[in-house]
Design a protein around this motif. Structure first.
Motif, short mmCIF file in Angstrom:
data_model
loop_
_atom_site.label_atom_id
_atom_site.label_comp_id
_atom_site.label_asym_id
_atom_site.label_seq_id
_atom_site.Cartn_x
_atom_site.Cartn_y
_atom_site.Cartn_z
N PRO A 74 0.86 -1.19 0.00
CA PRO A 74 0.00 0.00 0.00
C PRO A 74 0.89 1.24 0.00
O PRO A 74 2.01 1.19 0.51
N THR A 75 0.41 2.31 -0.57
CA THR A 75 1.22 3.53 -0.60
C THR A 75 1.12 4.24 0.75
O THR A 75 0.34 3.87 1.61
N TYR A 76 1.92 5.27 0.89
CA TYR A 76 2.03 6.03 2.14
C TYR A 76 0.67 6.37 2.72
O TYR A 76 -0.24 6.80 2.02
N ARG A 77 0.57 6.18 4.04
CA ARG A 77 -0.63 6.59 4.78
C ARG A 77 -0.19 7.37 5.99
O ARG A 77 0.79 7.02 6.65
N ARG A 78 -0.92 8.38 6.30
CA ARG A 78 -0.62 9.21 7.48
C ARG A 78 -0.52 8.32 8.71
O ARG A 78 -1.34 7.44 8.93
N GLY A 79 0.53 8.53 9.49
CA GLY A 79 0.75 7.73 10.67
C GLY A 79 1.70 6.57 10.45
O GLY A 79 2.12 5.91 11.39
N HIS A 80 2.04 6.30 9.19
CA HIS A 80 2.96 5.20 8.87
C HIS A 80 4.22 5.72 8.17
O HIS A 80 4.85 5.01 7.40
N GLU A 81 4.58 6.97 8.46
CA GLU A 81 5.71 7.60 7.79
C GLU A 81 7.00 6.80 7.91
O GLU A 81 7.79 6.74 6.98
N ARG A 82 7.20 6.16 9.05
CA ARG A 82 8.47 5.45 9.28
C ARG A 82 8.62 4.22 8.38
O ARG A 82 9.71 3.69 8.24
N LEU A 83 7.54 3.77 7.75
CA LEU A 83 7.60 2.58 6.91
C LEU A 83 7.96 2.88 5.46
O LEU A 83 8.25 1.96 4.69
N PHE A 84 7.96 4.17 5.07
CA PHE A 84 8.17 4.54 3.67
C PHE A 84 9.30 5.55 3.51
O PHE A 84 9.56 6.36 4.39
N ARG A 85 9.91 5.51 2.34
CA ARG A 85 10.87 6.55 1.96
C ARG A 85 10.09 7.83 1.65
O ARG A 85 8.87 7.83 1.59
N ALA A 86 10.81 8.87 1.34
CA ALA A 86 10.18 10.16 1.06
C ALA A 86 9.27 10.12 -0.15
O ALA A 86 8.33 10.92 -0.25
N ASP A 87 9.49 9.16 -1.09
CA ASP A 87 8.63 9.09 -2.28
C ASP A 87 7.24 8.56 -1.98
O ASP A 87 6.34 8.63 -2.81
N GLY A 88 7.03 8.01 -0.76
CA GLY A 88 5.72 7.51 -0.38
C GLY A 88 5.35 6.17 -1.01
O GLY A 88 4.27 5.66 -0.78
N LEU A 89 6.24 5.60 -1.81
CA LEU A 89 5.98 4.32 -2.49
C LEU A 89 6.86 3.19 -1.98
O LEU A 89 6.38 2.10 -1.72
N HIS A 90 8.14 3.45 -1.89
CA HIS A 90 9.10 2.41 -1.56
C HIS A 90 9.32 2.35 -0.04
O HIS A 90 9.27 3.36 0.64
N PRO A 91 9.58 1.14 0.48
CA PRO A 91 9.75 1.01 1.93
C PRO A 91 11.06 1.63 2.42
O PRO A 91 12.07 1.61 1.72
N SER A 92 11.00 2.17 3.62
CA SER A 92 12.20 2.65 4.31
C SER A 92 12.95 1.44 4.85
O SER A 92 12.52 0.29 4.66
N ARG A 93 14.04 1.66 5.58
CA ARG A 93 14.75 0.53 6.20
C ARG A 93 13.83 -0.23 7.15
O ARG A 93 13.83 -1.45 7.16
N VAL A 94 13.04 0.50 7.91
CA VAL A 94 12.11 -0.14 8.84
C VAL A 94 11.06 -0.94 8.06
O VAL A 94 10.78 -2.10 8.37
N GLY A 95 10.48 -0.32 7.04
CA GLY A 95 9.48 -1.00 6.22
C GLY A 95 10.05 -2.21 5.51
O GLY A 95 9.42 -3.26 5.44
N ALA A 96 11.28 -2.08 5.00
CA ALA A 96 11.93 -3.20 4.31
C ALA A 96 12.21 -4.34 5.29
O ALA A 96 12.07 -5.52 4.94
N GLY A 97 12.57 -3.99 6.52
CA GLY A 97 12.79 -5.01 7.54
C GLY A 97 11.51 -5.79 7.84
O GLY A 97 11.53 -7.01 7.96
N LEU A 98 10.39 -5.07 7.96
CA LEU A 98 9.11 -5.74 8.20
C LEU A 98 8.72 -6.62 7.02
O LEU A 98 8.25 -7.75 7.20
N LEU A 99 8.91 -6.11 5.83
CA LEU A 99 8.61 -6.88 4.62
C LEU A 99 9.46 -8.15 4.58
O LEU A 99 8.94 -9.25 4.34
N SER A 100 10.74 -8.02 4.84
CA SER A 100 11.65 -9.17 4.84
C SER A 100 11.23 -10.20 5.89
O SER A 100 11.22 -11.41 5.61
N ASP A 101 10.89 -9.74 7.08
CA ASP A 101 10.44 -10.66 8.13
C ASP A 101 9.18 -11.41 7.70
O ASP A 101 9.05 -12.62 7.93
#
Length: 110
Positions: A74-101
């Motif tokens: 899903p694309t960026y949603r308010r309150g989930h900023e830490r899961l996405f990069r600034a582009d609002g599409l790709h996962p941040s390190r935290v988001g990528a870690g959750l995805l990998s897990d």
């Protein structure tokens, strides 16, 4: 094996499958994480058709493999900023870690 195709859309990934899944390899599972670069087009029917094509390409290349579809996120949603990069599409390190897990947990369950 992990193969990343930065900027690729679903059909780009599909075109690379024969080279990635070589005939001499027989993976038990193939995880397809794709589609985020397609979401900007906002064409859900086209995206569904493209995913069907991707899955059929994998199935015809490695018929015995379990196919796991992961994505698009899903694309960026308010309150989930830490899961996405600034582009609002790709996962941040935290988001990528959750995805990998989540992917690892799924693979262990099959």
């Amino acid at each position: 094996h992990t193969h990343c195709l930065p900027g690729a859309r679903v059909l780009d990934v599909s075109a690379q499958i024969p080279a990635i899944l070589k005939a001499d390899e027989s993976p038990r599972a193939v995880v397809l994480h794709a589609g985020v670069n397609d979401t900007t087009q906002r064409q859900t029917e086209t995206l569904k058709r493209d995913f069907r094509s991707l899955i059929e390409t994998v199935r015809s290349t490695t018929p015995a493999a379990t196919i796991i579809v992961s994505g698009p996120l899903p694309t960026y949603r308010r309150g989930h900023e830490r899961l996405f990069r600034a582009d609002g599409l790709h996962p941040s390190r935290v988001g990528a870690g959750l995805l990998s897990d989540n992917i690892s947990r799924t693979l262990r369950s099959i």
